[in-house]
Design a protein around this motif. Sequence first.
Motif, PDB file in Angstrom:
ATOM      1  N   VAL A 202     -11.470   5.125 -31.878  1.00 51.99           N
ATOM      2  CA  VAL A 202     -10.629   4.437 -32.864  1.00 51.99           C
ATOM      3  C   VAL A 202      -9.488   3.687 -32.162  1.00 51.99           C
ATOM      4  CG1 VAL A 202      -9.120   4.761 -34.866  1.00 51.99           C
ATOM      5  CG2 VAL A 202     -11.269   6.058 -34.687  1.00 51.99           C
TER       6      VAL A 202
ATOM      7  N   GLY B 191     -16.926  10.639 -40.166  1.00 51.41           N
ATOM      8  CA  GLY B 191     -15.570  10.696 -39.590  1.00 51.41           C
ATOM      9  C   GLY B 191     -15.220   9.476 -38.760  1.00 51.41           C
ATOM     10  N   LEU B 192     -16.093   9.157 -37.826  1.00 50.24           N
ATOM     11  CA  LEU B 192     -15.814   8.023 -36.949  1.00 50.24           C
ATOM     12  C   LEU B 192     -15.909   6.709 -37.727  1.00 50.24           C
ATOM     13  CD1 LEU B 192     -15.254   6.888 -34.186  1.00 50.24           C
ATOM     14  CD2 LEU B 192     -17.672   7.140 -33.629  1.00 50.24           C
ATOM     15  N   ASN B 193     -16.845   6.645 -38.667  1.00 51.56           N
ATOM     16  CA  ASN B 193     -16.969   5.419 -39.478  1.00 51.56           C
ATOM     17  C   ASN B 193     -15.687   5.155 -40.260  1.00 51.56           C
ATOM     18  OD1 ASN B 193     -19.685   4.592 -38.863  1.00 51.56           O
ATOM     19  ND2 ASN B 193     -20.346   6.456 -39.897  1.00 51.56           N
TER      20      ASN B 193
ATOM     21  N   HIS C 125     -20.127   9.356 -27.791  1.00 51.13           N
ATOM     22  CA  HIS C 125     -18.700   9.014 -27.702  1.00 51.13           C
ATOM     23  C   HIS C 125     -18.353   8.466 -26.320  1.00 51.13           C
ATOM     24  CE1 HIS C 125     -16.632  10.301 -31.373  1.00 51.13           C
ATOM     25  NE2 HIS C 125     -17.670  11.074 -31.526  1.00 51.13           N
TER      26      HIS C 125
ATOM     27  N   GLU D 244      -3.345   6.701 -22.611  1.00 47.16           N
ATOM     28  CA  GLU D 244      -4.318   7.792 -22.810  1.00 47.16           C
ATOM     29  C   GLU D 244      -3.957   8.959 -21.887  1.00 47.16           C
ATOM     30  OE1 GLU D 244      -7.075   8.768 -24.724  1.00 47.16           O
ATOM     31  OE2 GLU D 244      -7.046  10.488 -23.358  1.00 47.16           O
ATOM     32  N   ARG D 245      -3.974  10.151 -22.483  1.00 46.08           N
ATOM     33  CA  ARG D 245      -3.625  11.359 -21.724  1.00 46.08           C
ATOM     34  C   ARG D 245      -4.690  11.687 -20.664  1.00 46.08           C
ATOM     35  NH1 ARG D 245      -2.598  16.291 -25.667  1.00 46.08           N
ATOM     36  NH2 ARG D 245      -4.809  16.012 -26.088  1.00 46.08           N
TER      37      ARG D 245
ATOM     38  N   THR E  71     -22.951   9.215 -35.603  1.00 38.06           N
ATOM     39  CA  THR E  71     -23.758   8.153 -36.201  1.00 38.06           C
ATOM     40  C   THR E  71     -22.814   7.053 -36.663  1.00 38.06           C
ATOM     41  OG1 THR E  71     -23.636   9.354 -38.292  1.00 38.06           O
ATOM     42  CG2 THR E  71     -25.640   9.618 -37.013  1.00 38.06           C
TER      43      THR E  71
ATOM     44  N   ARG F  92     -20.960  14.616 -26.953  1.00 35.97           N
ATOM     45  CA  ARG F  92     -20.602  14.297 -28.360  1.00 35.97           C
ATOM     46  C   ARG F  92     -21.361  13.074 -28.843  1.00 35.97           C
ATOM     47  NH1 ARG F  92     -14.397  13.364 -28.714  1.00 35.97           N
ATOM     48  NH2 ARG F  92     -14.690  13.202 -30.955  1.00 35.97           N
TER      49      ARG F  92
ATOM     50  N   GLY G  60      -3.852   6.911 -27.430  1.00 35.45           N
ATOM     51  CA  GLY G  60      -5.160   7.561 -27.610  1.00 35.45           C
ATOM     52  C   GLY G  60      -6.283   6.555 -27.442  1.00 35.45           C
TER      53      GLY G  60
ATOM     54  N   ASP H 249      -8.813  10.194 -36.688  1.00 35.49           N
ATOM     55  CA  ASP H 249      -8.611  11.622 -36.928  1.00 35.49           C
ATOM     56  C   ASP H 249      -7.129  11.999 -37.009  1.00 35.49           C
ATOM     57  OD1 ASP H 249     -11.349  11.958 -36.948  1.00 35.49           O
ATOM     58  OD2 ASP H 249     -11.360  13.588 -35.485  1.00 35.49           O
TER      59      ASP H 249
ATOM     60  N   GLY I 228     -21.657  12.638 -41.554  1.00 36.84           N
ATOM     61  CA  GLY I 228     -21.454  11.847 -40.334  1.00 36.84           C
ATOM     62  C   GLY I 228     -20.573  10.636 -40.576  1.00 36.84           C
TER      63      GLY I 228
HETATM   64  C1  LIG Z   1     -19.208  18.642 -35.140  1.00 37.30           C
HETATM   65  C2  LIG Z   1     -18.764  17.235 -35.450  1.00 37.30           C
HETATM   66  C3  LIG Z   1     -19.724  16.249 -35.652  1.00 37.30           C
HETATM   67  C4  LIG Z   1     -19.344  14.942 -35.980  1.00 37.30           C
HETATM   68  N1  LIG Z   1     -20.311  14.002 -36.212  1.00 37.30           N
HETATM   69  C5  LIG Z   1     -19.953  12.753 -36.597  1.00 37.30           C
HETATM   70  C6  LIG Z   1     -20.930  11.738 -36.906  1.00 37.30           C
HETATM   71  O1  LIG Z   1     -22.133  11.945 -36.845  1.00 37.30           O
HETATM   72  N2  LIG Z   1     -20.492  10.514 -37.306  1.00 37.30           N
HETATM   73  C7  LIG Z   1     -19.156  10.214 -37.399  1.00 37.30           C
HETATM   74  O2  LIG Z   1     -18.811   9.087 -37.797  1.00 37.30           O
HETATM   75  N3  LIG Z   1     -18.208  11.143 -37.084  1.00 37.30           N
HETATM   76  C8  LIG Z   1     -18.563  12.385 -36.684  1.00 37.30           C
HETATM   77  N4  LIG Z   1     -17.604  13.315 -36.384  1.00 37.30           N
HETATM   78  C9  LIG Z   1     -16.193  12.911 -36.423  1.00 37.30           C
HETATM   79  C10 LIG Z   1     -15.791  12.082 -35.208  1.00 37.30           C
HETATM   80  O3  LIG Z   1     -16.167  12.747 -34.010  1.00 37.30           O
HETATM   81  C11 LIG Z   1     -14.273  11.822 -35.224  1.00 37.30           C
HETATM   82  O4  LIG Z   1     -13.897  11.410 -36.518  1.00 37.30           O
HETATM   83  C12 LIG Z   1     -13.875  10.720 -34.244  1.00 37.30           C
HETATM   84  O5  LIG Z   1     -14.284  11.064 -32.946  1.00 37.30           O
HETATM   85  C13 LIG Z   1     -12.372  10.478 -34.237  1.00 37.30           C
HETATM   86  O6  LIG Z   1     -12.034   9.516 -33.266  1.00 37.30           O
HETATM   87  P1  LIG Z   1     -10.527   9.279 -32.861  1.00 37.30           P
HETATM   88  O7  LIG Z   1     -10.564   8.154 -31.871  1.00 37.30           O
HETATM   89  O8  LIG Z   1      -9.681   9.151 -34.086  1.00 37.30           O
HETATM   90  O9  LIG Z   1     -10.048  10.646 -32.168  1.00 37.30           O
HETATM   91  P2  LIG Z   1     -10.508  11.314 -30.787  1.00 37.30           P
HETATM   92  O10 LIG Z   1     -11.912  10.982 -30.450  1.00 37.30           O
HETATM   93  O11 LIG Z   1     -10.130  12.749 -30.908  1.00 37.30           O
HETATM   94  O12 LIG Z   1      -9.585  10.600 -29.682  1.00 37.30           O
HETATM   95  C14 LIG Z   1      -8.229  10.890 -29.516  1.00 37.30           C
HETATM   96  C15 LIG Z   1      -7.786  10.438 -28.127  1.00 37.30           C
HETATM   97  O13 LIG Z   1      -6.367  10.614 -28.019  1.00 37.30           O
HETATM   98  C16 LIG Z   1      -6.059  11.175 -26.749  1.00 37.30           C
HETATM   99  N5  LIG Z   1      -4.764  11.849 -26.853  1.00 37.30           N
HETATM  100  C17 LIG Z   1      -4.468  12.971 -27.548  1.00 37.30           C
HETATM  101  N6  LIG Z   1      -3.154  13.272 -27.409  1.00 37.30           N
HETATM  102  C18 LIG Z   1      -2.631  12.307 -26.613  1.00 37.30           C
HETATM  103  C19 LIG Z   1      -1.320  12.066 -26.107  1.00 37.30           C
HETATM  104  N7  LIG Z   1      -0.306  12.875 -26.379  1.00 37.30           N
HETATM  105  N8  LIG Z   1      -1.122  10.984 -25.337  1.00 37.30           N
HETATM  106  C20 LIG Z   1      -2.160  10.149 -25.038  1.00 37.30           C
HETATM  107  N9  LIG Z   1      -3.407  10.332 -25.482  1.00 37.30           N
HETATM  108  C21 LIG Z   1      -3.640  11.400 -26.266  1.00 37.30           C
HETATM  109  C22 LIG Z   1      -7.245  12.088 -26.471  1.00 37.30           C
HETATM  110  O14 LIG Z   1      -7.363  12.392 -25.080  1.00 37.30           O
HETATM  111  C23 LIG Z   1      -8.406  11.259 -27.002  1.00 37.30           C
HETATM  112  O15 LIG Z   1      -8.911  10.394 -26.033  1.00 37.30           O
HETATM  113  C24 LIG Z   1     -17.950  14.616 -36.072  1.00 37.30           C
HETATM  114  C25 LIG Z   1     -16.993  15.603 -35.834  1.00 37.30           C
HETATM  115  C26 LIG Z   1     -17.385  16.911 -35.559  1.00 37.30           C
HETATM  116  C27 LIG Z   1     -16.327  17.974 -35.359  1.00 37.30           C
END
Ligand SMILES: Cc1cc2nc3c(=O)[nH]c(=O)nc-3n(C[C@H](O)[C@H](O)[C@H](O)COP(=O)(O)OP(=O)(O)OC[C@H]3O[C@@H](n4cnc5c(N)ncnc54)[C@H](O)[C@@H]3O)c2cc1C
Length: 395
Positions: free
Chosen positions: A20, A305-307, A115, A39-40, A57, A54, A16, A293, A303
Amino acid sequence: MSASGSRDVLDLLVVGAGAVGGAIALAAARQGLRVGLLERAAAPTFSDATPVTRVATLNIASMEFLARLGVQDALEARRAHAFSGMAVWDGHGPGHIRFDADELGVPALGWTVEHAALEAALWTELEAAGVALWPETEWKSLDIRPDRVDLYGPQHVPLASARLVVAADGAQSPLRTRMGIPVREQDYHARGVVATVTTERPHEDTAWQRFVDDQIIAFLPLADGRSSIVWSQPEHQAADTLALDDAGFCRALEAVIDHRLGTITATSKRASFPLVARHARDYHAGRVALAGDAAHTIHPLAGQGLNLGLADARALVERLHGPARRDPGAETVLRAYTRDRRSENAFMQRAMDGFRLVFGTHAAGLPELRGLGIRLVDQATPLKRRLALRAFGLD
Ligand SMILES: Cc1cc2nc3c(=O)[nH]c(=O)nc-3n(C[C@H](O)[C@H](O)[C@H](O)COP(=O)(O)OP(=O)(O)OC[C@H]3O[C@@H](n4cnc5c(N)ncnc54)[C@H](O)[C@@H]3O)c2cc1C
């Protein structure tokens, strides 16, 4: 890279390339580990012509981490925007709280970042750091062995082997499912409606947030003067909001933000996301660890989640220092990482739920009481400071 023969075994394979996963891979590579990233989707790209979609903060702790990884300048060149104020108020009572960077003695309270920009900036650095990158690649099966994990693509073709595999594959995490890690889910039966809007009045480099009944509206300031909005609404109201034409949507937004930014003169296309809090019972199984996530999702009201995901990234990679380098997937290493992060993430989830409950209730007298409480916090400098230190990642 072949899954056969220990010669080719990576120290770490991240699945992924979201923010993160990208940050974990880069931080580990900077520490001298042999790292791969799978990455998919296609490799992330970003240009001036990329539309704003997307937005998140980032707090100060997250930006400091990204600065240490060498991506802050690239982010600032890609429309990241520092904001210096935050105003939060109650739609039903007199409660109002305001945070200012100057008052807290910091240059900014946080940054709005896209993002797409963050993922592309990380990817460029990952390429430069010599991380083995596999875009458009999906694993189909895996074998957990005593000393490594082997991943395979379609027709059991070996993809990669690693001592530690990190699932940073998002909220639905196929890897978490494959490892049988149970997840507690709390469906808010609500959606976050998001869009980019142009407002008559300037956003004043301030993040604006208003609680109205069971709705929460946030306006996040962007570098080009527009705002990115997140409007959390119960499902049936979100469906009505999404069905409005653009003019109707702009009028509804003006009302819900209490006309604070004047007329809303333009909006992008709208999108929406289901709001579900999740928390994995364990952060690791076998030699697979969860981060971001894949481990937890949280209501977007603060805001965070990403933090929280970037804090996972920092904690995990810190645990891979020293003797852990010999076997990054060792049970002791992953247990320590879980200890570092699981209770902190659970605390944040509870705090968000507490906030929602307190602000979502308007029984007789409560808005006034709540308003009084908020005003007291706003005036009680040490308490406000403590709150702010935690929320903005300054502690
Ligand atoms: C409406 C909304 C508003 C938000 N606002 C904020 C904010 O203001 N501040 C904040 O901190 N957070 C915010 N968040 C939360 C934040 O967007 C997420 O917590 C964060 O993006 C998670 O990042 P991640 O890298 O864990 O997951 P993701 O960004 O979901 O990345 C996962 C990656 O894994 C890849 N993947 C999936 N399955 C596979 C597989 N089988 N093989 C290979 N790759 C795969 C996907 O393609 C993707 O690239 C918000 C969320 C929502 C819903």
